[in-house]
Scaffold this active site. Structure first.
Site, PDB file in Angstrom:
ATOM      1  N   ASN A 140       9.270   1.554  10.084  1.00 18.50           N
ATOM      2  CA  ASN A 140       8.243   2.274   9.317  1.00 18.50           C
ATOM      3  C   ASN A 140       7.145   2.792  10.255  1.00 18.50           C
ATOM      4  O   ASN A 140       6.058   2.218  10.376  1.00 18.50           O
ATOM      5  CB  ASN A 140       7.656   1.358   8.239  1.00 18.50           C
ATOM      6  CG  ASN A 140       6.812   2.132   7.243  1.00 18.50           C
ATOM      7  OD1 ASN A 140       6.385   3.258   7.510  1.00 18.50           O
ATOM      8  ND2 ASN A 140       6.544   1.518   6.094  1.00 18.50           N
TER       9      ASN A 140
ATOM     10  N   TYR B  73      -1.496   0.829  10.995  1.00 22.89           N
ATOM     11  CA  TYR B  73      -2.016  -0.513  11.273  1.00 22.89           C
ATOM     12  C   TYR B  73      -2.478  -0.643  12.732  1.00 22.89           C
ATOM     13  O   TYR B  73      -3.539  -1.208  13.006  1.00 22.89           O
ATOM     14  CB  TYR B  73      -0.961  -1.574  10.941  1.00 22.89           C
ATOM     15  CG  TYR B  73      -0.532  -1.557   9.489  1.00 22.89           C
ATOM     16  CD1 TYR B  73      -1.480  -1.443   8.473  1.00 22.89           C
ATOM     17  CD2 TYR B  73       0.801  -1.644   9.117  1.00 22.89           C
ATOM     18  CE1 TYR B  73      -1.095  -1.413   7.143  1.00 22.89           C
ATOM     19  CE2 TYR B  73       1.187  -1.616   7.786  1.00 22.89           C
ATOM     20  CZ  TYR B  73       0.239  -1.496   6.803  1.00 22.89           C
ATOM     21  OH  TYR B  73       0.611  -1.463   5.483  1.00 22.89           O
TER      22      TYR B  73
ATOM     23  N   GLU C  76       3.282  -7.693   6.524  1.00 23.02           N
ATOM     24  CA  GLU C  76       4.657  -7.514   7.002  1.00 23.02           C
ATOM     25  C   GLU C  76       5.011  -6.052   6.866  1.00 23.02           C
ATOM     26  O   GLU C  76       4.628  -5.428   5.876  1.00 23.02           O
ATOM     27  CB  GLU C  76       5.641  -8.291   6.112  1.00 23.02           C
ATOM     28  CG  GLU C  76       5.676  -9.761   6.366  1.00 23.02           C
ATOM     29  CD  GLU C  76       6.129 -10.518   5.134  1.00 23.02           C
ATOM     30  OE1 GLU C  76       6.595  -9.893   4.163  1.00 23.02           O
ATOM     31  OE2 GLU C  76       5.986 -11.743   5.154  1.00 23.02           O
TER      32      GLU C  76
ATOM     33  N   ILE D 163       0.878  -1.183   0.000  1.00 20.34           N
ATOM     34  CA  ILE D 163       0.000   0.000   0.000  1.00 20.34           C
ATOM     35  C   ILE D 163       0.913   1.230   0.000  1.00 20.34           C
ATOM     36  O   ILE D 163       1.920   1.260   0.721  1.00 20.34           O
ATOM     37  CB  ILE D 163      -0.971   0.007   1.206  1.00 20.34           C
ATOM     38  CG1 ILE D 163      -1.852   1.264   1.200  1.00 20.34           C
ATOM     39  CG2 ILE D 163      -0.257  -0.129   2.528  1.00 20.34           C
ATOM     40  CD1 ILE D 163      -3.040   1.200   2.165  1.00 20.34           C
ATOM     41  N   ALA D 164       0.602   2.199  -0.833  1.00 22.70           N
ATOM     42  CA  ALA D 164       1.433   3.409  -0.888  1.00 22.70           C
ATOM     43  C   ALA D 164       0.588   4.608  -1.295  1.00 22.70           C
ATOM     44  O   ALA D 164      -0.325   4.496  -2.120  1.00 22.70           O
ATOM     45  CB  ALA D 164       2.569   3.233  -1.901  1.00 22.70           C
TER      46      ALA D 164
HETATM   47  C1  LIG Z   1       2.005   4.309   5.380  1.00 18.75           C
HETATM   48  C2  LIG Z   1       1.202   5.186   4.412  1.00 18.75           C
HETATM   49  C3  LIG Z   1       0.542   4.278   3.378  1.00 18.75           C
HETATM   50  C4  LIG Z   1       0.124   5.950   5.199  1.00 18.75           C
HETATM   51  O1  LIG Z   1      -0.648   6.692   4.273  1.00 18.75           O
HETATM   52  P1  LIG Z   1      -1.505   7.991   4.705  1.00 18.75           P
HETATM   53  O2  LIG Z   1      -2.550   8.201   3.678  1.00 18.75           O
HETATM   54  O3  LIG Z   1      -0.590   9.093   5.024  1.00 18.75           O
HETATM   55  O4  LIG Z   1      -2.157   7.467   6.059  1.00 18.75           O
HETATM   56  P2  LIG Z   1      -3.497   8.070   6.706  1.00 18.75           P
HETATM   57  O5  LIG Z   1      -3.521   9.538   6.495  1.00 18.75           O
HETATM   58  O6  LIG Z   1      -4.650   7.257   6.269  1.00 18.75           O
HETATM   59  O7  LIG Z   1      -3.195   7.802   8.251  1.00 18.75           O
HETATM   60  C5  LIG Z   1      -4.087   7.113   9.092  1.00 18.75           C
HETATM   61  C6  LIG Z   1      -3.472   7.039  10.471  1.00 18.75           C
HETATM   62  O8  LIG Z   1      -2.212   6.354  10.439  1.00 18.75           O
HETATM   63  C7  LIG Z   1      -1.280   6.981  11.324  1.00 18.75           C
HETATM   64  N1  LIG Z   1      -0.199   7.626  10.564  1.00 18.75           N
HETATM   65  C8  LIG Z   1      -0.100   7.718   9.208  1.00 18.75           C
HETATM   66  N2  LIG Z   1       1.056   8.330   8.877  1.00 18.75           N
HETATM   67  C9  LIG Z   1       1.682   8.641  10.031  1.00 18.75           C
HETATM   68  C10 LIG Z   1       2.912   9.287  10.344  1.00 18.75           C
HETATM   69  N3  LIG Z   1       3.725   9.749   9.384  1.00 18.75           N
HETATM   70  N4  LIG Z   1       3.256   9.408  11.645  1.00 18.75           N
HETATM   71  C11 LIG Z   1       2.468   8.966  12.629  1.00 18.75           C
HETATM   72  N5  LIG Z   1       1.261   8.362  12.401  1.00 18.75           N
HETATM   73  C12 LIG Z   1       0.889   8.180  11.113  1.00 18.75           C
HETATM   74  C13 LIG Z   1      -2.085   8.013  12.089  1.00 18.75           C
HETATM   75  O9  LIG Z   1      -2.671   7.359  13.199  1.00 18.75           O
HETATM   76  C14 LIG Z   1      -3.128   8.394  11.066  1.00 18.75           C
HETATM   77  O10 LIG Z   1      -4.275   8.960  11.615  1.00 18.75           O
HETATM   78  P3  LIG Z   1      -4.276  10.551  11.968  1.00 18.75           P
HETATM   79  O11 LIG Z   1      -3.722  11.257  10.768  1.00 18.75           O
HETATM   80  O12 LIG Z   1      -5.739  10.822  12.218  1.00 18.75           O
HETATM   81  O13 LIG Z   1      -3.401  10.698  13.165  1.00 18.75           O
HETATM   82  C15 LIG Z   1       2.110   6.255   3.716  1.00 18.75           C
HETATM   83  O14 LIG Z   1       2.875   6.910   4.702  1.00 18.75           O
HETATM   84  C16 LIG Z   1       3.044   5.667   2.674  1.00 18.75           C
HETATM   85  O15 LIG Z   1       2.677   5.542   1.504  1.00 18.75           O
HETATM   86  N6  LIG Z   1       4.277   5.321   3.078  1.00 18.75           N
HETATM   87  C17 LIG Z   1       5.259   4.750   2.154  1.00 18.75           C
HETATM   88  C18 LIG Z   1       4.868   3.348   1.742  1.00 18.75           C
HETATM   89  C19 LIG Z   1       4.693   2.438   2.937  1.00 18.75           C
HETATM   90  O16 LIG Z   1       5.479   2.462   3.878  1.00 18.75           O
HETATM   91  N7  LIG Z   1       3.652   1.582   2.903  1.00 18.75           N
HETATM   92  C20 LIG Z   1       3.372   0.627   3.956  1.00 18.75           C
HETATM   93  C21 LIG Z   1       4.131  -0.603   3.725  1.00 18.75           C
HETATM   94  S1  LIG Z   1       3.852  -1.825   4.990  1.00 18.75           S
END
Ligand SMILES: CC(C)(COP(=O)(O)OP(=O)(O)OC[C@H]1O[C@@H](n2cnc3c(N)ncnc32)[C@H](O)[C@@H]1OP(=O)(O)O)[C@@H](O)C(=O)NCCC(=O)NCCS
Length: 172
Positions: free
Chosen positions: A121, A128, A116, A82-83
């Site tokens: 991260n 999660y 995983e 997921i990204a």
């Molecule tokens: C992980 C990832 C998919 C999250 O996407 P996102 O759209 O920013 O996430 P959301 O906005 O839906 O976040 C939902 C909740 O997750 C947590 N969260 C997400 N990003 C966070 C951060 N950088 N730091 C702390 N908490 C975080 C928070 O609890 C957040 O809720 P809140 O914003 O109300 O506090 C994104 O950071 C990403 O693409 N990362 C690179 C790829 C990756 O690592 N994928 C996962 C592989 S296992």
């Protein structure tokens, strides 16, 4: 089964071959060990895979800002990847994408989910943990680039009410 979902200006829909170059680019921007383009092409042919993109549209353009691949293996929903585009993070989009994918898997008979994630991260771990996944094990030195551990996480029960609430509460 709901294949598509529109929430304000974001549209979640199945990935197609026409999305592959944008999805590959997004993956390269998001991971230190990105998947090759071929891997995404193969997932489109994998009967177990459910492949999604998040499309953002305004009056001028449409762009893919998120992607997710989930494998349904008997009654388990495996989150393969997921990204989200860096410019659209922390807006709740990954959470609604997860909700959409897990509700689809639930409709197809999945009862639990697993994944995983790199130990470092923090963003993914927080995402999660905030949705009920918890650590069940470790694959030591799993990632070949820096020998980082992978944490194994499970969600014991996909609760459709919980995930529907996430979709309802999302503010575009
Ligand atoms: C992980 C990832 C998919 C999250 O996407 P996102 O759209 O920013 O996430 P959301 O906005 O839906 O976040 C939902 C909740 O997750 C947590 N969260 C997400 N990003 C966070 C951060 N950088 N730091 C702390 N908490 C975080 C928070 O609890 C957040 O809720 P809140 O914003 O109300 O506090 C994104 O950071 C990403 O693409 N990362 C690179 C790829 C990756 O690592 N994928 C996962 C592989 S296992």
């Amino acid at each position: 089964m709901k294949q598509e979902r529109t929430l304000g200006h974001i549209h979640i829909r199945p990935m197609t071959i026409n999305d592959i170059s944008e999805v590959t680019h997004l993956d390269q921007e998001s991971f230190s060990l990105p998947w090759p383009q071929r891997a995404f092409e193969n997932e489109l042919l994998n009967p177990m895979a459910r492949n999604w993109v998040v499309e953002l549209s305004d009056e001028h353009q449409k762009a893919v800002v998120g992607s997710m691949i989930l494998w349904i293996i008997i009654d388990e929903a495996h989150i393969a990847t997921i990204a989200l585009d860096k410019r659209y993070r922390r807006k709740g989009i990954a959470k609604v994408l997860l909700a959409h994918a897990l509700l689809t898997a639930y409709d197809e008979g999945a009862i639990c989910s697993l994944l995983e994630v790199r130990r470092s991260n923090k963003a993914a771990l927080a995402l999660y943990q905030s949705t009920g996944f918890y650590e069940v094990g470790v694959r030591k030195k799993y990632y070949s680039d820096n020998h980082e551990d992978a944490l194994l996480m499970n969600l014991d029960k996909i609760n459709p009410e919980f995930w529907h609430r996430i979709l309802e509460e999302y503010i575009p």
